[in-house]
Design a protein around this motif. Structure first.
Motif, PDB file in Angstrom:
ATOM      1  N   GLU A 418       0.833  -1.205   0.000  1.00 55.35           N
ATOM      2  CA  GLU A 418       0.000   0.000   0.000  1.00 55.35           C
ATOM      3  C   GLU A 418       0.867   1.254   0.000  1.00 55.35           C
ATOM      4  N   SER A 419       1.906   1.264   0.822  1.00 63.73           N
ATOM      5  CA  SER A 419       2.798   2.416   0.913  1.00 63.73           C
ATOM      6  C   SER A 419       3.548   2.649  -0.392  1.00 63.73           C
ATOM      7  N   ASN A 420       4.011   1.571  -1.017  1.00 64.85           N
ATOM      8  CA  ASN A 420       4.759   1.695  -2.272  1.00 64.85           C
ATOM      9  C   ASN A 420       3.898   2.277  -3.385  1.00 64.85           C
ATOM     10  N   LEU A 421       2.633   1.860  -3.442  1.00 62.75           N
ATOM     11  CA  LEU A 421       1.746   2.378  -4.480  1.00 62.75           C
ATOM     12  C   LEU A 421       1.412   3.847  -4.218  1.00 62.75           C
ATOM     13  N   ASN A 422       1.236   4.212  -2.954  1.00 58.30           N
ATOM     14  CA  ASN A 422       1.003   5.622  -2.615  1.00 58.30           C
ATOM     15  C   ASN A 422       2.207   6.485  -2.981  1.00 58.30           C
ATOM     16  N   ASP A 423       3.410   5.942  -2.803  1.00 60.73           N
ATOM     17  CA  ASP A 423       4.619   6.672  -3.186  1.00 60.73           C
ATOM     18  C   ASP A 423       4.646   6.934  -4.688  1.00 60.73           C
ATOM     19  N   LEU A 424       4.255   5.923  -5.466  1.00 59.56           N
ATOM     20  CA  LEU A 424       4.234   6.090  -6.917  1.00 59.56           C
ATOM     21  C   LEU A 424       3.223   7.158  -7.324  1.00 59.56           C
TER      22      LEU A 424
END
Length: 444
Positions: A418-424
């Motif tokens: 979830e965090s990685n996709l929000n970063d993108l």
């Protein structure tokens, strides 16, 4: 010759890879028995079948492809189907147990039984190339096998072949959340591998493909073959710049280099102009003007992903035109005029970040003039935000989480995904034209 190895993963990936192979055979006059129609010496110089095919000593052609699944059913269908003579026994890798629509289970299946078989067969294909160019990978991100195996395979390609480009064509699922809960988990869990291990990703969604079939092909109830054909038609056109002589573009790396300003932001929106259903003569005498084809490429109604170009800015794009009536000068002028009149939809600090390919060869059973767009726009954040929003709703309630934790997946991996996709998503935001606080822009 710059060869490409085509990899189909899971049920949907195998379907697309097999139908794409059929379109290549039509395009290069190769029969289902692997025998190529004789060409004149001049035509042979304008036809590059060896990019996707290997020519045997007998003169027959077989595909440079690898089909991999956790369930043998789909692979057995291909082995006994009409394309069977175009595949070698080394083109298949599978297990008897299925992925059951579960990212974690499919990932475990790869580590437990598929890894050695896949790596050995892939190595043979790579060693059989004279001048290897790229891996082309197809799978559905919502499927358990697609997301789980897709993640492990792209990780392997990145680690074992670090200098080679990985180009993926991925199908996203959309619809009511309660009908695709596991697919939402699978997509987000597998998305991180697309960010880290892939250099170019083209995203499609079934809703847009279905709507285009209804609107453009006049089909009241499109079936899976119609939807798949639309995706393979796009793939056939975009790869024609590699398979036939093309001005400016001759490989996947050139397309990616022209349109990716930052390594992680390599997710493309596909669109097409001048579509036609398979084996039709309806568009045989189509003479759509150059400027009309260029304009339609930027029309949101012709995208194969559910986004709105007017709510973002283009970092860059690759436009490929195929037909006997195209002039490169006219195309560049039409695209330039379109960009100048809609300058607010393009990042001003990247004024000329685009590439144009022209292939002076029409497509069999397709319009005489056709164009496709590979667009890198910040409006793709619309799709990613909806995806992470649905994922968060499920994760906060821990709905269906046991399906994954029972297969050894830790809850922390969900939070990281979830965090990685929000970063993108946040990386697309600084240049976004539309942020929801301003009045909605006019349609492109």
């Amino acid at each position: 010759m710059k060869e490409i190895i085509n990899i189909g993963i899971g049920n949907y990936g195998i379907q697309i890879a097999n139908e794409f192979l059929e379109e290549l055979c039509i395009d290069h006059d190769i029969g289902l028995d692997g025998v190529k129609k004789p060409l004149s010496e001049k035509d042979q110089q304008l036809d590059y079948p060896n990019i996707y095919f290997e020519e045997l000593s007998s003169g027959k052609f077989i595909s440079r492809s690898l089909l991999i699944d956790t369930d043998s059913t789909k692979i057995e269908n291909v082995r006994s189907g009409k394309m069977r003579q175009l595949q070698s026994i080394d083109n298949y890798s599978c297990l008897k147990s299925g992925g059951s629509g579960n990212y974690a289970k499919a990932r475990n299946a790869y580590e437990d039984g598929l890894i050695d078989s896949f790596q050995d067969k892939l190595r043979k294909l790579v060693e059989g190339c004279d001048k290897f160019q790229a891996f082309q990978v197809q799978y559905a991100t919502g499927g358990g096998t697609g997301s789980g195996l897709g993640s492990k395979i792209t990780e392997h390609l990145s680690a074992e072949y670090p200098g080679e480009l990985v180009q993926t064509f991925n199908l996203l699922s959309n619809g009511k959340l309660q009908e695709r809960s596991l697919e939402t988990y699978n997509t987000v869990l597998g998305f991180n591998s697309l960010v880290q291990n892939v250099q170019s990703t083209v995203l499609f969604d079934n809703h847009s493909l279905f709507n285009l079939c209804q609107r453009q092909f006049k089909l009241p109830k499109p079936n899976i073959e119609d939807v798949n054909y639309l995706m393979t038609q796009y793939m056939t056109t975009i790869t024609s710049a590699i398979r036939f002589p093309s001005k400016q573009i001759n490989d996947f790396r050139k397309m990616a280099t022209s349109t990716v300003p930052f390594p992680r932001m390599h997710f493309f929106i596909p669109s097409m102009a001048n579509l036609a259903p398979r084996y039709t003569e309806e568009y045989e005498k189509d003479d759509m003007r150059t400027k009309d084809v260029c304009y339609r490429l930027f029309d949101a109604r012709n995208t194969l992903l559910d986004v709105d170009f007017s709510k973002g800015r283009f970092y860059g794009y690759t436009a490929i035109f195929r037909g006997i009536n195209y002039s490169t000068v006219d195309l560049i002028q039409a695209l330039r005029k379109n960009q100048d009149s809609n300058s607010s939809y393009f990042a001003e600090w990247l004024p000329d970040h685009h590439a144009v390919g022209v292939i002076s060869r029409d497509l069999k059973y397709l319009p005489k003039n056709q164009g496709i767009l590979l667009g890198n726009s910040t409006c793709i954040s619309q799709t990613l935000e909806k995806l992470v929003e649905d994922f968060t709703k499920l994760l906060r309630r821990k709905a269906y989480l046991t399906h994954f934790t029972e297969q050894g997946l830790d809850e922390m991996e969900f939070t990281e995904a979830e965090s990685n996709l929000n970063d993108l998503i946040s990386e697309f935001k600084p240049c976004n034209y539309y942020d929801g606080e301003h009045e909605e822009a006019d349609d492109y």
